[in-house]
Structure formats: structure tokens, C-alpha cells
Write a protein that holds these residues in place. Structure first.
Motif, PDB file in Angstrom:
ATOM      1  N   GLY A   1      -2.767   4.374   7.884  1.00  0.00           N
ATOM      2  CA  GLY A   1      -1.681   4.569   6.786  1.00  0.00           C
ATOM      3  C   GLY A   1      -0.755   3.644   6.386  1.00  0.00           C
ATOM      4  O   GLY A   1      -0.130   3.385   7.284  1.00  0.00           O
ATOM      5  N   ALA A   2      -0.186   3.814   5.256  1.00  0.00           N
ATOM      6  CA  ALA A   2       0.971   3.104   4.874  1.00  0.00           C
ATOM      7  C   ALA A   2       2.063   3.852   5.414  1.00  0.00           C
ATOM      8  O   ALA A   2       2.481   4.793   5.229  1.00  0.00           O
ATOM      9  N   ASP A   3       2.918   3.070   6.282  1.00  0.00           N
ATOM     10  CA  ASP A   3       4.206   3.911   6.862  1.00  0.00           C
ATOM     11  C   ASP A   3       5.399   3.477   5.933  1.00  0.00           C
ATOM     12  O   ASP A   3       5.875   2.420   6.125  1.00  0.00           O
ATOM     13  N   PRO A   4       5.898   4.343   5.302  1.00  0.00           N
ATOM     14  CA  PRO A   4       6.906   4.180   4.332  1.00  0.00           C
ATOM     15  C   PRO A   4       8.377   3.599   5.056  1.00  0.00           C
ATOM     16  O   PRO A   4       9.106   2.723   4.304  1.00  0.00           O
ATOM     17  N   ASP A   5       8.616   4.069   6.443  1.00  0.00           N
ATOM     18  CA  ASP A   5       9.646   3.705   7.090  1.00  0.00           C
ATOM     19  C   ASP A   5       9.614   1.953   7.235  1.00  0.00           C
ATOM     20  O   ASP A   5      10.601   1.403   7.448  1.00  0.00           O
ATOM     21  N   GLU A   6       8.366   1.631   7.408  1.00  0.00           N
ATOM     22  CA  GLU A   6       8.185   0.106   7.669  1.00  0.00           C
ATOM     23  C   GLU A   6       8.311  -0.635   6.637  1.00  0.00           C
ATOM     24  O   GLU A   6       8.741  -1.756   6.385  1.00  0.00           O
ATOM     25  N   ILE A   7       7.515  -0.189   5.551  1.00  0.00           N
ATOM     26  CA  ILE A   7       7.223  -0.835   4.121  1.00  0.00           C
ATOM     27  C   ILE A   7       8.777  -0.885   3.499  1.00  0.00           C
ATOM     28  O   ILE A   7       8.990  -1.935   2.823  1.00  0.00           O
ATOM     29  N   VAL A   8       9.584   0.209   3.713  1.00  0.00           N
ATOM     30  CA  VAL A   8      10.890   0.034   2.929  1.00  0.00           C
ATOM     31  C   VAL A   8      11.550  -1.048   3.501  1.00  0.00           C
ATOM     32  O   VAL A   8      12.716  -1.675   2.882  1.00  0.00           O
ATOM     33  N   ALA A   9      11.477  -1.568   4.786  1.00  0.00           N
ATOM     34  CA  ALA A   9      12.410  -2.469   5.487  1.00  0.00           C
ATOM     35  C   ALA A   9      11.870  -3.811   4.673  1.00  0.00           C
ATOM     36  O   ALA A   9      13.024  -4.547   4.372  1.00  0.00           O
TER      37      ALA A   9
ATOM     38  N   THR B   1      -3.749  15.209  -7.390  1.00  0.00           N
ATOM     39  CA  THR B   1      -4.831  15.532  -6.781  1.00  0.00           C
ATOM     40  C   THR B   1      -5.319  14.409  -5.455  1.00  0.00           C
ATOM     41  O   THR B   1      -6.366  14.605  -4.911  1.00  0.00           O
ATOM     42  N   ASP B   2      -4.785  13.565  -5.218  1.00  0.00           N
ATOM     43  CA  ASP B   2      -5.057  12.410  -4.464  1.00  0.00           C
ATOM     44  C   ASP B   2      -4.158  12.847  -3.146  1.00  0.00           C
ATOM     45  O   ASP B   2      -2.987  12.356  -3.005  1.00  0.00           O
ATOM     46  N   MET B   3      -5.009  13.238  -2.181  1.00  0.00           N
ATOM     47  CA  MET B   3      -4.467  13.788  -0.813  1.00  0.00           C
ATOM     48  C   MET B   3      -4.174  12.743   0.115  1.00  0.00           C
ATOM     49  O   MET B   3      -3.585  12.982   0.993  1.00  0.00           O
ATOM     50  N   ARG B   4      -4.559  11.700  -0.044  1.00  0.00           N
ATOM     51  CA  ARG B   4      -4.441  10.422   0.651  1.00  0.00           C
ATOM     52  C   ARG B   4      -3.498   9.333   0.154  1.00  0.00           C
ATOM     53  O   ARG B   4      -3.772   8.159   0.643  1.00  0.00           O
TER      54      ARG B   4
ATOM     55  N   LEU C   1     -16.475  -2.449  10.956  1.00  0.00           N
ATOM     56  CA  LEU C   1     -16.497  -1.309  10.340  1.00  0.00           C
ATOM     57  C   LEU C   1     -17.535  -0.846   9.614  1.00  0.00           C
ATOM     58  O   LEU C   1     -18.261  -1.938   9.187  1.00  0.00           O
ATOM     59  N   LEU C   2     -17.746   0.380   9.604  1.00  0.00           N
ATOM     60  CA  LEU C   2     -18.847   1.092   8.825  1.00  0.00           C
ATOM     61  C   LEU C   2     -18.818   1.392   7.285  1.00  0.00           C
ATOM     62  O   LEU C   2     -19.494   0.825   6.526  1.00  0.00           O
ATOM     63  N   SER C   3     -17.636   2.135   7.285  1.00  0.00           N
ATOM     64  CA  SER C   3     -17.152   2.618   6.120  1.00  0.00           C
ATOM     65  C   SER C   3     -15.923   3.006   6.142  1.00  0.00           C
ATOM     66  O   SER C   3     -15.346   3.593   7.009  1.00  0.00           O
ATOM     67  N   VAL C   4     -15.319   3.634   4.804  1.00  0.00           N
ATOM     68  CA  VAL C   4     -13.938   4.069   4.799  1.00  0.00           C
ATOM     69  C   VAL C   4     -14.272   5.530   4.009  1.00  0.00           C
ATOM     70  O   VAL C   4     -14.823   5.605   2.913  1.00  0.00           O
ATOM     71  N   ALA C   5     -13.316   6.440   4.527  1.00  0.00           N
ATOM     72  CA  ALA C   5     -13.139   7.962   3.789  1.00  0.00           C
ATOM     73  C   ALA C   5     -11.892   7.624   2.932  1.00  0.00           C
ATOM     74  O   ALA C   5     -10.676   7.660   3.513  1.00  0.00           O
ATOM     75  N   MET C   6     -11.938   7.882   1.619  1.00  0.00           N
ATOM     76  CA  MET C   6     -10.812   7.786   0.716  1.00  0.00           C
ATOM     77  C   MET C   6     -11.043   9.405   0.009  1.00  0.00           C
ATOM     78  O   MET C   6     -12.002  10.228   0.441  1.00  0.00           O
ATOM     79  N   ASP C   7     -10.260   9.412  -0.846  1.00  0.00           N
ATOM     80  CA  ASP C   7     -10.244  10.802  -1.677  1.00  0.00           C
ATOM     81  C   ASP C   7     -11.646  10.974  -2.367  1.00  0.00           C
ATOM     82  O   ASP C   7     -12.355  12.073  -2.482  1.00  0.00           O
ATOM     83  N   SER C   8     -12.305   9.885  -3.017  1.00  0.00           N
ATOM     84  CA  SER C   8     -13.507  10.027  -3.802  1.00  0.00           C
ATOM     85  C   SER C   8     -14.556   9.647  -3.006  1.00  0.00           C
ATOM     86  O   SER C   8     -15.819   9.538  -3.341  1.00  0.00           O
TER      87      SER C   8
ATOM     88  N   PRO D   1       0.576  -1.216  -0.072  1.00  0.00           N
ATOM     89  CA  PRO D   1       0.003  -0.099   0.044  1.00  0.00           C
ATOM     90  C   PRO D   1       0.891   1.325   0.145  1.00  0.00           C
ATOM     91  O   PRO D   1       1.799   1.182   0.600  1.00  0.00           O
ATOM     92  N   THR D   2       0.213   2.216  -0.677  1.00  0.00           N
ATOM     93  CA  THR D   2       0.771   3.591  -0.580  1.00  0.00           C
ATOM     94  C   THR D   2      -0.149   4.637   0.172  1.00  0.00           C
ATOM     95  O   THR D   2       0.217   5.852  -0.080  1.00  0.00           O
ATOM     96  N   TYR D   3      -1.345   4.217   0.567  1.00  0.00           N
ATOM     97  CA  TYR D   3      -2.534   5.177   0.816  1.00  0.00           C
ATOM     98  C   TYR D   3      -2.693   5.272   2.295  1.00  0.00           C
ATOM     99  O   TYR D   3      -2.092   4.647   3.131  1.00  0.00           O
ATOM    100  N   HIS D   4      -3.338   6.353   2.619  1.00  0.00           N
ATOM    101  CA  HIS D   4      -4.161   6.380   3.940  1.00  0.00           C
ATOM    102  C   HIS D   4      -5.235   6.819   4.014  1.00  0.00           C
ATOM    103  O   HIS D   4      -5.891   7.143   2.977  1.00  0.00           O
ATOM    104  N   CYS D   5      -6.225   6.377   4.994  1.00  0.00           N
ATOM    105  CA  CYS D   5      -7.482   6.673   4.984  1.00  0.00           C
ATOM    106  C   CYS D   5      -8.038   6.684   6.442  1.00  0.00           C
ATOM    107  O   CYS D   5      -7.425   6.682   7.434  1.00  0.00           O
TER     108      CYS D   5
END
Length: 415
Positions: A265-273, A298-301, A243-250, A229-233
């Protein structure tokens, strides 16, 4: 990174061929998903960056859902001319919404999926875009995996000779029907990220579990890719913790009162490992990394390109925040992200001065300011802090004095 670099990969054989402890090293092929339905200018602009930095793209072609067993289709408005102009290695994906069955090779659901797949591939062909791979993205319930094979046989025949790939959930790896299911495709994409269905789990991608799942998948002896993943929500959970629902950009749900909202959110410092480990040593069955999603301006997340590029190379993104001053009097203060990763501005900014009197000050939205004895402290007031992507600037407030003065500034992170 380009596919040509893969020829430089060094292969390290630790034991005899066919053994589970065989490992290989070297760069992995890396592609990314464009999962937007609406192709805006920002989506088209991202193609050029993807072509420069990646080994290919996978485009969302459409999503199909079955309401009262009737297909409802949401097509992506792919700009095939832009794809033809900018992308060399292109694949497409068809997303199937949750479906309880039945699964038959020649029923209405299967025919609708096959028809839609042929439409998407036909459009690409009509625009002279070569499709290298067709992906079916469907989170099938585990107890239906055996029946799901019927769909795969039908769809594989329909898209032949194009390479056919399915997505797979980690829970499938333990199911006795999964090996036979996976063999109906040329390969599968193991999704090691998901939005927690219960508020008890607190991470989008558990890297410890991801390592275990890759090891388990390798033991099946079948080729596979890994989706990272590269996103957060933001996710909303009810009183029962579900879980009821998820807020993404759209998608911005209207949550009922009492909803518990959690940030993931996807933590780059963890995923790079993970990426760095797999560059140095991985099972040979792991053939590729797929990133969900490609950065769109335009994708803020979602991560920005500097973040994703650093992680793809196996390098920790640089973290650097600078405090900027503008104007002589008043002096406007801002925070600039000079690093390569998103930063949570859960911080204080302290400004000090000598020989001047503070006559006025103000903090902008998300901050407050307190001043005394030649010092002003700006603090974040947002409950989850403020996110600042690489290259972005956030104004925090201003200070006015009875004469021109020099400010010394310091940023300190709240623990």
C-alpha cells in the motif's frame, strides 16, 4: 489546489542557470488519473471533487493488447457529457499491454494504436470536450526502447496539435536510448511506484529510490512529471518468489494452493514527505505530480479524498480513532476513524466498569472478546488487521450487564 496558485510560486536560484544544482520552490501542478473502464455513478461523482481539488484529470480511454499480433481493445465507457459538465482541464490516456514487438512506424500494431487514439480524441471532440494532452502508457522492455521511437513518431503526428506525453519507468533513465526516446514526446511521466515482481521487495513506492530517480531524471535536462500512488493491493507469489497476479477492486484472482500473499500500500505519511520536499526545493525539470488514482467512493483499495488532499498540500494526514458506545444495556462498541487516513485496526479495545455484573458478551467478525474482573478486552483476529478508511465506523461487539453501568474504554495498538 488550482493552477492559478502556481503564479504565486517563489523561485529560488541557487546557482547559475543550466547547472544541475538549480532549484525552484512553490506549489506544483497536481492532476489525477481516473483509471476505471466502467463509468459508474460513483466515478461520475468523483469528477466534481477532482475539479474542486485538482488541476485536471487524465481519463483512461482504452487498453489495447495484441494476442497473436491481433489487437484486442477494451474501451472505457467515458460519460463525455459528465466530463463536459464538470471538468475544465481534461486529458486522456491509452494503455498498451505488454508487447514484445516488432515496432515499426507503419505496421499493423502501430496502425491499430493510431486508429484507436483518433477514435478516442474524435469522441471527445464530438461531445465538445477539449483534450489538453494525450498520454501513451506502455511499459516497453528496455532493449526495445530504440525501436519504440518509431511508434512515438507516428502517434505524435496523429494526435498533433494536442500535447503528447509518454509514461516512463525508472530503469529507462540509465538506458542510452532513453534521452532520444523522451524527445519524441513533449514530456514524460516518471512512474515511481510499481507492484513488486518479486516477493523479496516489500514496498509499493520506495521514497528513497524515488528521490534518486528524480535527481537522475533532472540531469537529462528534459521536462517530466512524477506519478505517485494512492492505492493498495494484495499480490500473490509462487514458490519461486515471482509475482503470479494482483488483487485490485476490479480483479480478484483465484490463487493456487501455496501462494504467498503479500499486502502492499501507498503510505501517506511517507509520500507526504516527498511532496513537502518538492514544494520547498526541486529541480526545475520536475513540472507536475500525477496521482494514481483519483478516489472513487466504491474503490475500497484506494485513499479517500481527505487523505489525498492532505498529502497534496504537503501536510501529514491526521490520525485519530475514537471508541463509540451505543445503547444503555446491552452496550454496542464501535471504532470510528475521525482522522484523515486509513487505519489498520491492529489494536485492542479494553472496556472497564464498576458495580455491575457482566451477563453476556459477544464479538463480531474479525474480533474476539475475553472478560474477567470488571474488564473486557476485544482483540483483532484477522491475520492482517482490519482497514478502516476516514469517516468509517467498525462495530466490534457488545456487552450486557445485570444493571445499567458506565463503561470506560481505551484503545491500544498491538506492536
Amino acid at each position: 489546489m488550482k493552477a492559478a496558485k502556481l503564479f504565486c510560486a517563489a523561485v529560488i536560484v541557487l546557482t547559475a542557470c543550466g547547472r544541475a544544482d538549480v532549484k525552484v520552490s512553490g506549489p506544483l501542478r497536481q492532476r489525477g488519473y481516473i483509471w476505471q473502464r466502467e463509468w459508474t455513478p460513483a466515478v461520475i461523482d468523483s469528477l466534481a471533487e477532482a475539479e474542486r481539488r485538482m488541476d485536471g484529470v487524465v481519463l483512461l480511454g482504452a487498453e489495447i493488447s495484441f494476442v497473436a499480433k491481433k489487437p484486442e481493445i477494451a474501451r472505457a465507457s467515458i460519460d463525455w457529457a459528465a466530463v463536459k459538465r464538470q471538468i475544465e482541464h481534461c486529458s486522456v490516456a491509452l494503455r498498451v499491454a505488454p508487447f514484445a514487438g516488432p515496432f515499426r512506424e507503419d505496421d499493423a500494431a502501430a496502425r491499430a494504436i493510431v486508429h484507436l487514439a483518433k477514435q478516442i480524441l474524435g469522441e471527445a471532440h464530438a461531445h465538445d470536450v477539449k483534450i489538453e494532452e494525450f498520454q501513451l502508457d506502455f511499459d516497453c522492455a528496455q532493449n526495445n526502447l530504440g525501436n519504440y521511437r518509431g511508434w512515438l513518431r507516428t502517434l505524435r503526428d496523429a494526435v498533433h496539435p494536442i500535447r503528447f506525453v509518454i509514461t516512463a519507468l525508472p530503469a529507462w533513465l540509465d538506458h542510452p536510448d532513453f534521452p532520444a526516446l523522451a524527445r519524441e514526446a513533449d514530456s514524460y511521466v516518471l512512474q515511481v511506484h510499481s507492484i513488486p515482481i518479486s516477493s523479496r521487495r516489500a514496498t509499493l513506492c520506495d521514497t528513497r529510490l524515488a528521490r534518486q530517480w528524480i535527481s537522475k531524471a533532472a540531469k537529462l535536462g528534459l521536462p517530466f512529471s512524477v506519478a505517485l500512488p494512492t492505492y493498495h493491493c494484495s499480490a500473490g507469489y509462487g514458490a519461486d518468489g515471482k509475482l503470479l497476479s494482483v488483487a485490485m477492486d476490479s480483479v480478484q484472482p483465484a490463487w493456487p494452493p501455496g501462494t504467498r500473499i503479500l499486502e502492499f500500500g501507498a503510505d501517506p505519511d511517507e509520500i507526504v514527505a516527498l511532496v513537502n520536499e518538492w514544494h520547498h526545493s526541486r529541480p526545475p525539470q520536475l513540472r507536475e505530480l500525477l496521482w494514481y488514482r483519483i478516489p472513487i467512493a466504491t474503490d475500497m483499495r484506494n485513499w479517500r479524498w481527505p487523505t489525498l488532499s492532505a498529502v497534496m498540500s504537503g501536510r501529514l494526514p491526521k490520525h485519530k480513532l475514537n471508541i463509540l458506545q451505543e445503547g444503555e444495556n446491552p452496550i454496542d462498541l464501535s471504532i470510528f476513524n475521525a482522522g484523515e487516513a486509513d487505519e489498520q485496526l491492529n489494536a485492542n479495545v479494553t472496556a472497564t466498569w464498576n458495580g455491575a455484573g457482566l451477563t453476556a458478551s459477544d464479538a463480531l467478525a474479525g474480533w474476539n472478546v475475553k472478560s474477567e474482573n470488571g474488564r473486557a478486552i476485544f482483540k483483532v483476529t484477522a491475520s492482517h488487521g482490519l482497514r478502516l478508511p476516514p469517516g468509517a465506523t467498525r462495530k466490534i461487539g457488545w456487552l450486557r450487564f445485570d444493571q445499567t453501568t458506565t463503561l470506560e474504554t481505551e484503545l491500544s495498538t498491538n506492536k
